[in-house]
Design a protein around this motif. Structure first.
Motif, short mmCIF file in Angstrom:
data_model
loop_
_atom_site.label_atom_id
_atom_site.label_comp_id
_atom_site.label_asym_id
_atom_site.label_seq_id
_atom_site.Cartn_x
_atom_site.Cartn_y
_atom_site.Cartn_z
N GLU A 1 0.82 -1.21 0.00
CA GLU A 1 0.00 0.00 0.00
C GLU A 1 0.86 1.27 0.00
OE1 GLU A 1 -2.36 -3.41 1.32
OE2 GLU A 1 -0.41 -2.61 1.94
N LEU A 2 1.98 1.23 0.71
CA LEU A 2 2.89 2.38 0.71
C LEU A 2 3.52 2.55 -0.67
CD1 LEU A 2 4.64 1.85 4.17
CD2 LEU A 2 3.12 3.75 3.58
N ALA A 3 3.96 1.44 -1.26
CA ALA A 3 4.59 1.51 -2.58
C ALA A 3 3.62 2.00 -3.64
CB ALA A 3 5.16 0.14 -2.96
N ALA A 4 2.34 1.65 -3.49
CA ALA A 4 1.33 2.04 -4.48
C ALA A 4 0.78 3.43 -4.23
CB ALA A 4 0.19 1.02 -4.48
N GLY A 5 1.19 4.07 -3.14
CA GLY A 5 0.68 5.41 -2.83
C GLY A 5 -0.70 5.41 -2.20
N GLN A 6 -1.20 4.24 -1.81
CA GLN A 6 -2.51 4.17 -1.16
C GLN A 6 -2.43 4.63 0.30
OE1 GLN A 6 -3.00 -0.13 -2.22
NE2 GLN A 6 -5.02 0.54 -2.91
N LEU A 7 -1.25 4.49 0.90
CA LEU A 7 -1.03 4.93 2.27
C LEU A 7 0.26 5.74 2.33
CD1 LEU A 7 -1.85 1.71 4.34
CD2 LEU A 7 -3.28 3.75 4.13
N GLU A 8 0.33 6.63 3.33
CA GLU A 8 1.55 7.39 3.60
C GLU A 8 1.84 7.31 5.10
OE1 GLU A 8 1.14 11.40 2.27
OE2 GLU A 8 0.47 10.84 0.26
#
Length: 298
Positions: free
Chosen positions: A246-253
């Motif tokens: 999710e972090l790599a996909a930009g869904q989470l920061e």
């Protein structure tokens, strides 16, 4: 070996509570069983059983001796099993307890199954505390310090927990620049199944006080908190390896990274024994080789 046979007979008598029942099991007369126990008592210089016409009960010395005898017989059985298995590829069933975290152990388990197809894995994913021996596990993977002195441990890997939220949530509610600002944010909290307590966020020292629960959601599921964080429902405190995609996909920061630098270790624990089954030995060595020295979320 005569002493070992006497020990085995003593254990049978203690478990059955009867000379005659032990005799029927071993194909001996009850008097032969009784004489064997009497010879052992004479050799030890201690009475192992209190006898009456209708009742047979262990003495205090007998209770202590029984515990040690059972451990001796278990070691002998393990040694025989180890020798019988040494000439062939490791095989048999392994019952392993692992935490309910996704995204960390799956690749190592899949690689182990491919390397050792004759070993049957029985995996139990749970966050509850288990007793390795009484619950019938060969080994467990857990975080935290070793409390049971009857277990041996190997360190597998370490990981960070991160505070994460979706870009949409941060756009609506703002990105916290200091731990105190979390007080006005929705929290997606974790409740430990074993204790019912909420997981503590590592922000108390920075604020000078513990961070109290804010409006949001509490559950005992990592997957649910990841999902709700992606959906913009709040900020979650999660192991870094559970939100890597999710972090790599930009869904989470991640937020407040400077306050989430502490690392937690995973340990592999198993009952201490001089005679370890080959299937357990190769599992331990394989998992250590796959994971040791790695830090997730560094």
């Amino acid at each position: 070996m005569d002493s070992l046979g006497g020990i085995a007979m003593f254990v049978h008598v203690a478990d059955s509570g009867s000379f005659s029942a032990t005799g029927r099991l071993l194909g001996l007369s009850s008097s032969a069983v009784g004489k064997s126990v009497a010879r052992m008592e004479a050799r030890l210089g201690a009475r192992l059983f209190q006898r009456s016409t209708r009742h047979l009960a262990l003495t205090a010395e007998g209770e202590k001796f029984l515990d040690r005898c059972k451990r001796i017989l278990a070691e002998v059985e393990a040694a025989e099993r180890e020798l019988s298995e040494s000439g062939s590829a490791p095989s048999g069933r392994l019952r392993i307890s692992l935490p309910r975290y996704s995204g960390l152990f799956e690749p190592a388990i899949a690689a182990f199954m491919q390397a050792y197809p004759a070993i049957e894995l029985d995996l139990d994913f749970s966050d509850t505390l288990v007793n390795v021996v009484s619950d019938g596990f060969d080994a467990v993977v857990r975080t935290g310090a070793l409390l049971d002195s009857g277990l041996t441990q190997r360190k597998l890997c370490t990981f960070r927990r991160l505070l994460v939220a979706s870009p949409a949530y941060l756009a609506r509610h703002g990105r916290p620049a200091h731990p105190s600002e979390l007080l006005r944010h929705q929290r997606l909290d974790y409740r430990f199944p074993a204790t019912g307590r909420l997981e503590q966020w590592p922000l108390g020292e920075a604020m000078g006080q513990a961070v109290p629960p804010a409006p949001g959601m509490v559950c005992n599921s990592v997957e649910m908190r990841v999902y709700l964080a992606v959906q913009g429902q709040g900020i979650a405190y999660l192991p870094a390896f559970t939100v890597g995609r999710e972090l790599a996909a930009g869904q989470l920061e991640s937020v407040l990274d400077e306050h989430t630098q502490a690392q937690t270790a995973f340990w592999l624990l198993w009952p201490a024994s001089r005679h370890m089954p080959p299937r357990l030995r190769v599992f331990i060595d394989f998992m250590v080789e796959q994971l040791q020295g790695r830090t997730f979320g560094a």
